[in-house]
Design a protein around this motif. Structure first.
Motif, PDB file in Angstrom:
ATOM      1  N   TRP A   1       0.838  -1.218   0.000  1.00 36.01           N
ATOM      2  CA  TRP A   1       0.000   0.000   0.000  1.00 36.01           C
ATOM      3  C   TRP A   1       0.866   1.259   0.000  1.00 36.01           C
ATOM      4  CZ3 TRP A   1      -0.092   2.900   4.762  1.00 36.01           C
ATOM      5  CH2 TRP A   1      -0.938   4.007   4.743  1.00 36.01           C
ATOM      6  N   TYR A   2       1.896   1.269   0.843  1.00 32.70           N
ATOM      7  CA  TYR A   2       2.770   2.432   0.928  1.00 32.70           C
ATOM      8  C   TYR A   2       3.577   2.598  -0.366  1.00 32.70           C
ATOM      9  CZ  TYR A   2       6.448   5.587   2.527  1.00 32.70           C
ATOM     10  OH  TYR A   2       7.321   6.638   2.644  1.00 32.70           O
ATOM     11  N   LYS A   3       4.125   1.508  -0.885  1.00 28.85           N
ATOM     12  CA  LYS A   3       4.943   1.578  -2.104  1.00 28.85           C
ATOM     13  C   LYS A   3       4.108   2.016  -3.302  1.00 28.85           C
ATOM     14  CE  LYS A   3       8.765   0.010  -0.182  1.00 28.85           C
ATOM     15  NZ  LYS A   3       9.903   0.919   0.061  1.00 28.85           N
ATOM     16  N   ARG A   4       2.845   1.590  -3.334  1.00 24.31           N
ATOM     17  CA  ARG A   4       1.971   2.002  -4.438  1.00 24.31           C
ATOM     18  C   ARG A   4       1.789   3.516  -4.446  1.00 24.31           C
ATOM     19  NH1 ARG A   4      -1.923  -1.207  -3.471  1.00 24.31           N
ATOM     20  NH2 ARG A   4      -3.232   0.205  -2.249  1.00 24.31           N
ATOM     21  N   ASN A   5       1.568   4.079  -3.279  1.00 28.23           N
ATOM     22  CA  ASN A   5       1.441   5.539  -3.192  1.00 28.23           C
ATOM     23  C   ASN A   5       2.767   6.233  -3.481  1.00 28.23           C
ATOM     24  OD1 ASN A   5      -1.391   6.266  -2.213  1.00 28.23           O
ATOM     25  ND2 ASN A   5      -0.842   4.658  -0.760  1.00 28.23           N
ATOM     26  N   LEU A   6       3.865   5.602  -3.070  1.00 29.00           N
ATOM     27  CA  LEU A   6       5.189   6.152  -3.366  1.00 29.00           C
ATOM     28  C   LEU A   6       5.405   6.246  -4.871  1.00 29.00           C
ATOM     29  CD1 LEU A   6       8.095   6.990  -2.554  1.00 29.00           C
ATOM     30  CD2 LEU A   6       8.658   4.553  -2.442  1.00 29.00           C
ATOM     31  N   ASN A   7       5.037   5.188  -5.591  1.00 24.86           N
ATOM     32  CA  ASN A   7       5.191   5.180  -7.046  1.00 24.86           C
ATOM     33  C   ASN A   7       4.297   6.223  -7.710  1.00 24.86           C
ATOM     34  OD1 ASN A   7       7.091   3.098  -6.991  1.00 24.86           O
ATOM     35  ND2 ASN A   7       5.522   1.504  -7.086  1.00 24.86           N
ATOM     36  N   ASN A   8       3.096   6.402  -7.156  1.00 22.52           N
ATOM     37  CA  ASN A   8       2.173   7.387  -7.729  1.00 22.52           C
ATOM     38  C   ASN A   8       2.679   8.813  -7.565  1.00 22.52           C
ATOM     39  OD1 ASN A   8       0.419   5.340  -8.444  1.00 22.52           O
ATOM     40  ND2 ASN A   8      -0.855   5.540  -6.617  1.00 22.52           N
ATOM     41  N   LEU A   9       3.535   9.027  -6.568  1.00 22.13           N
ATOM     42  CA  LEU A   9       3.983  10.388  -6.247  1.00 22.13           C
ATOM     43  C   LEU A   9       5.453  10.623  -6.559  1.00 22.13           C
ATOM     44  CD1 LEU A   9       2.174  10.693  -2.790  1.00 22.13           C
ATOM     45  CD2 LEU A   9       1.492  11.788  -4.915  1.00 22.13           C
ATOM     46  N   LYS A  10       6.047   9.765  -7.366  1.00 28.61           N
ATOM     47  CA  LYS A  10       7.478   9.899  -7.662  1.00 28.61           C
ATOM     48  C   LYS A  10       7.817  11.263  -8.232  1.00 28.61           C
ATOM     49  CE  LYS A  10       9.466   5.309  -8.155  1.00 28.61           C
ATOM     50  NZ  LYS A  10      10.018   4.296  -9.077  1.00 28.61           N
ATOM     51  N   SER A  11       6.939  11.786  -9.078  1.00 25.12           N
ATOM     52  CA  SER A  11       7.215  13.073  -9.728  1.00 25.12           C
ATOM     53  C   SER A  11       7.115  14.251  -8.759  1.00 25.12           C
ATOM     54  CB  SER A  11       6.238  13.290 -10.889  1.00 25.12           C
ATOM     55  OG  SER A  11       4.902  13.308 -10.408  1.00 25.12           O
ATOM     56  N   LYS A  12       6.521  14.032  -7.566  1.00 24.88           N
ATOM     57  CA  LYS A  12       6.313  15.122  -6.602  1.00 24.88           C
ATOM     58  C   LYS A  12       7.532  15.360  -5.714  1.00 24.88           C
ATOM     59  CE  LYS A  12       1.869  15.724  -7.551  1.00 24.88           C
ATOM     60  NZ  LYS A  12       1.289  16.986  -8.042  1.00 24.88           N
ATOM     61  N   ASN A  13       8.454  14.428  -5.687  1.00 25.35           N
ATOM     62  CA  ASN A  13       9.653  14.554  -4.854  1.00 25.35           C
ATOM     63  C   ASN A  13       9.316  14.746  -3.372  1.00 25.35           C
ATOM     64  OD1 ASN A  13      12.467  14.554  -4.562  1.00 25.35           O
ATOM     65  ND2 ASN A  13      12.565  16.803  -4.623  1.00 25.35           N
ATOM     66  N   TYR A  14       8.329  13.974  -2.891  1.00 22.73           N
ATOM     67  CA  TYR A  14       7.937  14.032  -1.486  1.00 22.73           C
ATOM     68  C   TYR A  14       8.868  13.177  -0.635  1.00 22.73           C
ATOM     69  CZ  TYR A  14       3.401  16.107  -2.733  1.00 22.73           C
ATOM     70  OH  TYR A  14       2.408  16.933  -3.171  1.00 22.73           O
ATOM     71  N   ASN A  15       9.046  13.574   0.628  1.00 16.63           N
ATOM     72  CA  ASN A  15       9.795  12.716   1.539  1.00 16.63           C
ATOM     73  C   ASN A  15       8.882  11.621   2.091  1.00 16.63           C
ATOM     74  OD1 ASN A  15       8.337  13.698   3.818  1.00 16.63           O
ATOM     75  ND2 ASN A  15       9.766  15.398   4.071  1.00 16.63           N
TER      76      ASN A  15
END
Length: 324
Positions: A75-89
């Motif tokens: 679940w966490y990795k899926r959201n991480l992949n969705n937000l890769k372009s945002k450069n979020y920590n």
């Protein structure tokens, strides 16, 4: 009462019963006072060990194969992949992930098991998000009726908006403090029309009722748009610090139905399971406040504060796992 009941040869049973009732009430009050005293004594210990306790609890559960966090990592990795372009920590990724669990228009049926102890809090937050959206919809309808019918614009001043809020709450809040929107839409429609036009116009009531029925459905485009805008408003006010802590500064228990389970000198709710520790959270009082429409401002800031507390504790416990 005991003296009066036994003073004569004939014992007054009613006075004796009242005496026992009074005695038990005094004993109950003493028990609650002792419980509160114990909570005050234990608070520093709970604050200092809450995060390490939960880490150890889940570590042992994993060793005994009683729990598996694979779905939470996915679940966490899926959201991480969705937000890769945002450069979020990593903390911002978790903020985004948990915030979206509160959606009604795109509802998650099952929460990740890393949030097992927070299910009730998440459900309450989701209900409060819906309450805000429905309140905004009522305000939109109220404003639309005013502009369409060229009514006095003073009806839109802060005082009248706050009065409207109070009236809406009186209609939709039940005896247990829960928001009941769907079953009260007709009553809301009647009240709005009567408030604005000082008469019960059946055509206007039908229009208002049908509009509210359609737009308060989470599947409606208007509802989805308002929810999306609300999440965009909330997200920047979620703490994005990646610093983890082993201690917490406040102990807060699950607030069921928003009001019923507060710990104070008159009412004690003691949970003897691990949930007492799991509900320990960090309070970030220095975070800025959201400034939104006056009709929802207080509720919105309350949600942000509670959400920050929940995420903070979860990140302190599972941050390393999410980043592994």
């Amino acid at each position: 009462l005991f003296h009066k009941s036994c003073n004569n040869e004939k014992i007054e049973i009613n006075l004796l019963i009242e005496g026992f009732k009074t005695l038990f009430l005094i004993l109950e009050a003493m028990k609650l006072d002792v419980a509160n005293h114990q909570i005050r004594i234990l608070r520093p210990l709970l604050c200092s060990s809450a995060v390490s306790f939960e880490k150890e609890y889940f570590k042992n559960a994993i060793k005994r194969n009683k729990i598996n966090f694979t779905n939470s990592i996915i679940w966490y990795k899926r959201n991480l992949n969705n937000l890769k372009s945002k450069n979020y920590n990593s903390r911002e990724i978790l903020n985004y992930s948990i915030l979206n669990l509160l959606s009604c228009s795109n509802m998650t049926r099952q929460f990740p098991n890393s949030l097992n102890f927070d299910n009730t809090r998440l459900l309450l937050l989701r209900a409060d998000i819906r309450h805000i959206i429905c309140t905004k919809l009522c305000l939109i309808l109220y404003k639309t009726l005013i502009f369409q019918n060229n009514l006095d614009k003073s009806l839109l001043n802060n005082e009248n908006i706050l009065n409207l809020k109070s009236e809406i709450l009186n209609i939709i809040i039940d005896d247990n403090g829960n928001s009941k929107w769907t079953k009260n839409l007709k009553n809301l429609s009647i009240h709005l029309i009567n408030k604005l036009f000082n008469k019960l116009d059946s055509d206007k009531i039908e229009f208002a009722n049908n509009w509210l029925i359609n737009q308060t459905q989470p599947s409606s485009k208007v509802y989805s748009l308002l929810e999306s805008k609300l999440f965009e408003k909330i997200f920047p006010f979620l703490d994005n610090s990646t610093k983890q802590s082993e201690t917490v500064s406040s102990i807060v228990t699950t607030n069921t139905n928003n009001n019923n389970n507060n710990i104070n000198t008159n009412n004690v709710n003691i949970n003897t399971t691990a949930n007492t520790i799991e509900s320990s959270i960090i309070v970030k009082s220095s975070l800025p406040k959201i400034n939104d429409e006056i009709i929802i401002n207080d509720e919105l800031n309350n949600i942000v504060e509670r959400l920050n507390q929940l995420i903070e504790f979860n990140y302190n416990v599972f941050g390393e796992m999410y980043n592994s």
